[in-house]
Design an enzyme around this catalytic site. Structure first.
Site, PDB file in Angstrom:
ATOM      1  N   TYR A 136       0.967  -1.273   0.194  1.00  0.00           N
ATOM      2  CA  TYR A 136      -0.066  -0.447  -0.351  1.00  0.00           C
ATOM      3  C   TYR A 136       1.178   1.344  -0.409  1.00  0.00           C
ATOM      4  O   TYR A 136       1.645   1.434   0.828  1.00  0.00           O
ATOM      5  CB  TYR A 136      -0.827   0.278   0.839  1.00  0.00           C
ATOM      6  CG  TYR A 136      -1.944   1.150   0.804  1.00  0.00           C
ATOM      7  CD1 TYR A 136      -2.767   1.672   0.777  1.00  0.00           C
ATOM      8  CD2 TYR A 136      -2.221   1.230   2.795  1.00  0.00           C
ATOM      9  CE1 TYR A 136      -2.679   2.966   0.855  1.00  0.00           C
ATOM     10  CE2 TYR A 136      -2.989   2.184   2.828  1.00  0.00           C
ATOM     11  CZ  TYR A 136      -3.591   3.291   1.747  1.00  0.00           C
ATOM     12  OH  TYR A 136      -4.031   4.394   2.763  1.00  0.00           O
ATOM     13  N   LYS A 165      -2.193  -1.374  -3.822  1.00  0.00           N
ATOM     14  CA  LYS A 165      -2.693  -0.381  -3.630  1.00  0.00           C
ATOM     15  C   LYS A 165      -2.189   0.932  -3.722  1.00  0.00           C
ATOM     16  O   LYS A 165      -0.879   1.461  -3.226  1.00  0.00           O
ATOM     17  CB  LYS A 165      -3.446  -0.202  -2.727  1.00  0.00           C
ATOM     18  CG  LYS A 165      -4.639   0.280  -2.548  1.00  0.00           C
ATOM     19  CD  LYS A 165      -4.911   0.167  -0.476  1.00  0.00           C
ATOM     20  CE  LYS A 165      -6.084   1.240  -0.194  1.00  0.00           C
ATOM     21  NZ  LYS A 165      -6.478   1.373   1.426  1.00  0.00           N
TER      22      LYS A 165
END
Lengths: 294, 294, 294, 294
Positions: A136, A165
């Site tokens: 992420y 992400k």
């Protein structure tokens, strides 16, 4: 073949009771609602879930409750980020033990981390578990920006880091992941107002807190892009854009909890120093919600 | 009348043992060394002290040890920052109970805080203790930038917020504090390479980790400015500037612990994901230290 | 009804002769090539055209030549930006007199302009001509960022400002123009690597220097988005992305002139202090061009 | 030995007549006033002098007038910056021919310049004249930031680049110039609110438009620092800081011309698109000026 995680990955807030402790029953109800609404996956304890504000005991209780509530009806990715590698590993193992399908790892930090330190952090967590990791990147929150080159290196060299992400808010980062990964890296949009551009750019899914307040529109956007109906996708995106802009601008836990209250779902307040949404902003949110299709 | 806190306010690192736990005996030794070197105050558990990476139990042990070690020989300001207001209050009360002269509060956050949320955070902590608070602005680390106007409002409206540590790295912020406070607000420099400019601008003190590695030069700079000897101050500042630039660039816990090792003081390594200083940088640090006056 | 300006709006470089003066014959040839390649409009004297580096006499000659060369085969928008309002008006009137269909206006500035100064600048130019104005926002070049709210105000209040070219590189700006203008404001993408996202977001056209080196791919991207063929659009975009990234990173006049040389079209060098593309970068460009479909 | 340029280097505005043309007689009067006020050098045609907004003919007239007006009473540095190397050289030679003691060169640009392009630009100008060059770094205005390493390289390798004006607003840049140049590079402060810090850091002079409105305070600050009277310097700086902050925030030509009007000196308005200072700001300026010592 479709990725295990795709489509609308919903981030439930962590409801708090009046005494400030996590309201686990309300969390279970919120997850039931998200599952019923048709989202494709559940992601507890993310930024939206105020994970950073929980004690370890609270974190464990929320993780266990979320996993038990979903009960394998949908894939679950648990955010296990922590300032120390040691506790991140502990959380990742806890999540795996309780049935998580994947964990999400954001390199949170007080002191900036070097590329080598970030790599080693991911490697250490990866080695300690056997489920996939969603990397992420969120420089706005962490102050650490992983450039696409570093991300691709991590994905290629660490076996169970399999998803990315991206929340930097720059669509060119996603194009770059497509280029560097030759289309083989599954990436997910984490910047709500970028959802339409990200999905057209090839994002496998959209990680979002919006379904707490309205799941149908994000789902409709994902479907329209999947079906290549650009005009429908654009219209649908513009319809939900005021909501997306509002929840991002005001902070996700603050605005989503205010919105849930307006929708008669009691998720309590965010934890101090975060406060309830100010009254004027709440009024604006009421109008935004009222303008959405029922 | 001289402020209780003035001059060189030294930030000890938190030494770690080989097993990664806080080495409280080494902390006591390091504090003794700083006191012997003549610094004017001690500030445990700051950014340098890896406070953010400690568990609550570890934090308590380090705070208690530091306060017991100083044993009132010098004033002590304990950094009690935490993501939640509740735990920040708990730490502040712990510090007061164990004899701290003041606490330092940085509005750390995962989600950005509004001005009202910041104000309420300071007010809640202030109300829970009876010792002074040093407000700390460090946007580079927290992502939250308190403009001078907000700082002055907090200092004026909350009784025991009496000192301001500015680490934004912009000398104009200090000029602005002088203007808005009409010279009545005690401010402290927290940006090492800005030390000379800050002291000439009127800073009451300099909060710095440099004394872990060399206390004489920061002390000499402070004295030269106090005595109005601009030429001596400039020469003395330029002499220590390479050290200041190096420890800031490489991260304070990482570089200071490496430097202590070079000086034969065992403070262990920073906590993962932070790693030991890479070898090439350590070699550079060795040369910087060798060039300083004994 | 289709806008007068739509699709691929091509920016020819301004070729220079060996003595550094504008090579008007080569400009005419380049424009013929662009028209033959099927672009939808021609935009001389933009950033790509080194407009800022020309004397007034040179500027006039280039404008007149470009308009005469197109000879109404395609719509032409002439960039008339200048540091002073007076000379911007002079250029706008010159362009109109010589047959321009529209002018493009970027608020270049040495000193930052207030919103009122920007508005008045547009109003003064608009009043002096009777052809449409394409407003151009490019904060990276000018240091002046017109937020969507100001842009929409200008478009609504000044009659012949009818088009907006956005080059801030942020797709959310285009979404915002859609929102604020309720879909009625024709906007154009000016940030090459954003082309795909901008066209899906609803951009009426794409202002680009890429057709100097390869017109077929930008045209294919535009067509694919028009036809709603998302997969084809994405593939086509990724195919041309290395070229787009390269010409943006190295500066448009520098890289496009180097590319033209590689394609055996003599457009000379950019004007000093701009220099020829360094050899290593030229080699990289050669490979990028070789990888494109013939 | 004292540098030829030191102390307060005053930047006269370029007065405009009612018809918008340069009011050369008023320029001469303004320069007489600055000389009478005791500034140490004169710098016509800088940012303050709206150089960027003048035609070549106007520029020549202003340069010739300024040099003739000073008439060797003080050293003069003429800003000759232009977008093209060719015209920058033409202006530099013009300035030298008319008696300039030095020229100031800012690498203005529309397209970003590489380090090599910047170096070659300075080298070409240096070779074309035999008077010294003051290199000028002002990233806020030009979008081009010359790091200290590049500046020092230019100063060391190009013989007649002998002075550096730093306007990046970061005091650490000046410390770095001291370090890299081992104290041998004469640097000048170009960021008004940084004046006190810069002079204490070792700046040889301060390039400022403030003397148009009040020369005594900048002169007093310079003297106090020279004499090592830190308390006097600090007080004197704080006294003039509101004026410095105001003229920087509102843009130098706009605010200085408004101030001159308030002081009954007619310098006209800045050139469009720059407008007269809005009434509310003018009122604020009136109060700032009234609070200064007569």
């Amino acid at each position: 073949m479709q990725a295990q995680f795709h489509g609308i990955i919903a981030y439930p807030v962590t409801p708090f009771a009046a005494d400030g402790s996590p309201a686990l029953d309300q969390l279970a109800k919120l997850i039931d609602k998200l599952v019923a609404d048709g989202v494709h996956a559940i992601a507890p304890l993310g930024s939206t879930g105020e994970s950073a504000y929980l004690s370890d005991a609270e974190w464990d209780a929320v993780a266990a409750t979320a996993l038990a509530s979903v009960a394998k009806r949908l894939p679950v990715v648990v955010s296990i980020s922590d300032l120390t590698t040691r506790n991140a590993i502990r959380r990742a193992q806890f999540a795996e033990r309780h049935g998580a399908d994947a964990v999400m790892v954001l390199p949170v930090a007080y002191w900036k981390l070097s590329a080598d330190e970030i790599f080693a952090h991911y490697a250490a967590i990866a080695q300690a578990i056997s489920i996939p990791i969603m990397l992420y990147n969120n420089p706005g929150t962490t102050g650490i920006d992983m450039p696409p080159e570093l991300i691709v290196r991590i994905v290629k060299e660490i076996d169970n880091v399999t998803m990315v992400k991206e929340s930097s808010g720059d669509i060119q980062r996603m194009n770059r992941l497509m280029q560097l990964g030759r289309g083989d890296i599954a990436f997910y949009n984490g910047s709500n107002p970028l959802a339409f551009a990200a999905l057209t750019a090839g994002a496998t899914g959209w990680c979002t807190a919006a379904p707490n307040l309205h799941a149908a529109l994000p789902l409709a956007l994902y479907r329209a892009v999947q079906e290549g109906d650009l005009a429908a996708a654009r219209a649908c995106f513009l319809q939900q854009l005021p909501l997306l802009q509002f929840i991002v601008k005001g902070g996700l836990p603050t605005t989503v909890k205010a919105g849930l209250r307006l929708l008669d779902f009691d998720a309590g307040l965010p934890r101090l120093p975060l406060q309830a949404l100010p009254a004027a902003a709440e009024q604006e949110l009421r109008q935004i919600l009222a303008a959405l299709p029922a």
